[in-house]
Write a protein that holds these residues in place. Sequence first.
Motif, PDB file in Angstrom:
ATOM      1  N   ILE A 251       0.847  -1.189   0.000  1.00  0.00           N
ATOM      2  CA  ILE A 251       0.000   0.000   0.000  1.00  0.00           C
ATOM      3  C   ILE A 251       0.884   1.241   0.000  1.00  0.00           C
ATOM      4  O   ILE A 251       1.618   1.482   0.950  1.00  0.00           O
ATOM      5  N   SER A 252       0.837   2.012  -1.083  1.00  0.00           N
ATOM      6  CA  SER A 252       1.613   3.242  -1.155  1.00  0.00           C
ATOM      7  C   SER A 252       1.088   4.097  -2.295  1.00  0.00           C
ATOM      8  O   SER A 252       0.519   3.592  -3.264  1.00  0.00           O
ATOM      9  N   ILE A 253       1.291   5.416  -2.190  1.00  0.00           N
ATOM     10  CA  ILE A 253       0.919   6.317  -3.278  1.00  0.00           C
ATOM     11  C   ILE A 253       1.788   6.022  -4.496  1.00  0.00           C
ATOM     12  O   ILE A 253       1.359   6.165  -5.643  1.00  0.00           O
ATOM     13  N   ALA A 254       3.025   5.595  -4.230  1.00  0.00           N
ATOM     14  CA  ALA A 254       3.925   5.279  -5.335  1.00  0.00           C
ATOM     15  C   ALA A 254       3.319   4.228  -6.254  1.00  0.00           C
ATOM     16  O   ALA A 254       3.522   4.248  -7.471  1.00  0.00           O
ATOM     17  N   ALA A 255       2.529   3.304  -5.673  1.00  0.00           N
ATOM     18  CA  ALA A 255       1.908   2.256  -6.487  1.00  0.00           C
ATOM     19  C   ALA A 255       0.820   2.806  -7.402  1.00  0.00           C
ATOM     20  O   ALA A 255       0.410   2.141  -8.363  1.00  0.00           O
ATOM     21  N   LEU A 256       0.322   4.028  -7.123  1.00  0.00           N
ATOM     22  CA  LEU A 256      -0.739   4.640  -7.930  1.00  0.00           C
ATOM     23  C   LEU A 256      -0.204   5.389  -9.140  1.00  0.00           C
ATOM     24  O   LEU A 256      -0.971   5.752 -10.040  1.00  0.00           O
ATOM     25  N   SER A 257       1.084   5.675  -9.154  1.00  0.00           N
ATOM     26  CA  SER A 257       1.657   6.538 -10.175  1.00  0.00           C
ATOM     27  C   SER A 257       1.279   6.079 -11.578  1.00  0.00           C
ATOM     28  O   SER A 257       1.395   4.910 -11.922  1.00  0.00           O
ATOM     29  N   GLY A 258       0.771   7.021 -12.385  1.00  0.00           N
ATOM     30  CA  GLY A 258       0.382   6.693 -13.744  1.00  0.00           C
ATOM     31  C   GLY A 258      -0.969   7.281 -14.101  1.00  0.00           C
ATOM     32  O   GLY A 258      -1.503   8.150 -13.404  1.00  0.00           O
ATOM     33  N   THR A 259      -1.538   6.788 -15.211  1.00  0.00           N
ATOM     34  CA  THR A 259      -2.816   7.281 -15.710  1.00  0.00           C
ATOM     35  C   THR A 259      -3.908   6.234 -15.509  1.00  0.00           C
ATOM     36  O   THR A 259      -3.693   5.044 -15.768  1.00  0.00           O
ATOM     37  N   TRP A 260      -5.068   6.687 -15.071  1.00  0.00           N
ATOM     38  CA  TRP A 260      -6.228   5.837 -14.827  1.00  0.00           C
ATOM     39  C   TRP A 260      -7.436   6.393 -15.576  1.00  0.00           C
ATOM     40  O   TRP A 260      -7.544   7.600 -15.748  1.00  0.00           O
ATOM     41  N   TYR A 261      -8.329   5.502 -16.020  1.00  0.00           N
ATOM     42  CA  TYR A 261      -9.522   5.980 -16.719  1.00  0.00           C
ATOM     43  C   TYR A 261     -10.756   5.233 -16.226  1.00  0.00           C
ATOM     44  O   TYR A 261     -10.670   4.116 -15.683  1.00  0.00           O
TER      45      TYR A 261
END
Length: 351
Positions: A251-261
Amino acid sequence: MKKENVILIFAACTLLLSGCAQNSGAAASSTTTAVSTTSASTVPSETITEAITTEAVTTTTSITEAASAPDLSTQTRLFRGYVETDKEAEYLFGAPDESSEQLSELTYGTLLEIYTCDHNGWYLAELGREKVGYVKADVIKEYPHKYPFGDPLFGGYVASDSAINLYSEPDESSDVIRQIEGWTQISIYESEVEGWYVTALAKTDDSGEYDVGYVKAEYIAEIPDYNMEATESKPNEYGFYELQDPPVSGISIAALSGTWYNPDKPNEQIMITNDGDLYSGSFTFTEENSDTINGSVRLEYGLNSDETRTYWYTFYKNGGTLWNAFGADGVIPLSDLYAGQSGEPHFVRAS
């Protein structure tokens, strides 16, 4: 003493002293007894004892010296092992004898390459491709077993957007056990080879076993220290608590990095950057009409009625108003974001 008898005595000594299961003391004792019996009828017993004892000691010494640095190219590798002990440390010895030279200290979890046969309760072992010696067989377990380590060096994460390889050896030409997704949190253990760390990831079959191997140190960063004794902070106006200690792995913000739609509204997208921080970052949400919302994203938690925590990725607009919160469950790889209790809106990672 006749020449034929001397040759017979020497040959018997050499034959009895060979064999990987004999230690030096036992070999010397067996030689003296066996040869004395063979030769007693030809010369006085005191002469035989003196000659054979001298020959046996000389031969035993040469065997002990050779055992301190065996040529591994002539040995058979049995398995990779690790040290399991209740003591502060075990030792790699120069010979299969606890009174011999201690070549290296072996703490719990130390990895060794195990070779050839058991020397009366001893294994021939290699440590870090540099030291070769003997270790007591009863403290060696075949690796991997369960999680074969003591305390980690530190909690770390993959400091890369791309996946990295988990290798079977500290060598890029060795077998790849599996890949570890970028920004995944992992426990880091000491390796015997500079530039490499040992780590482990739970197998995906729910067996409780681990894939244990090596990762290149250049791709690993240490998770920042937290005040583990801090008291529970007060929740903000939305009921979320500021993180005081590291959450569960993955669990980390780093794991969210990128584009989501949004698969139901493909023109709705979230661009998330972590700015090199595991637990905070920034985002830009683009609506279907192309309007945008900018703000910060954090990792926070809520308290359940039983005092357990539920982690959330919380998105705040510039100015501090909560825009949305997505459940953070630590699933790796992270490919879906579900908001609130209803799970809507739902975003997926863009390929």
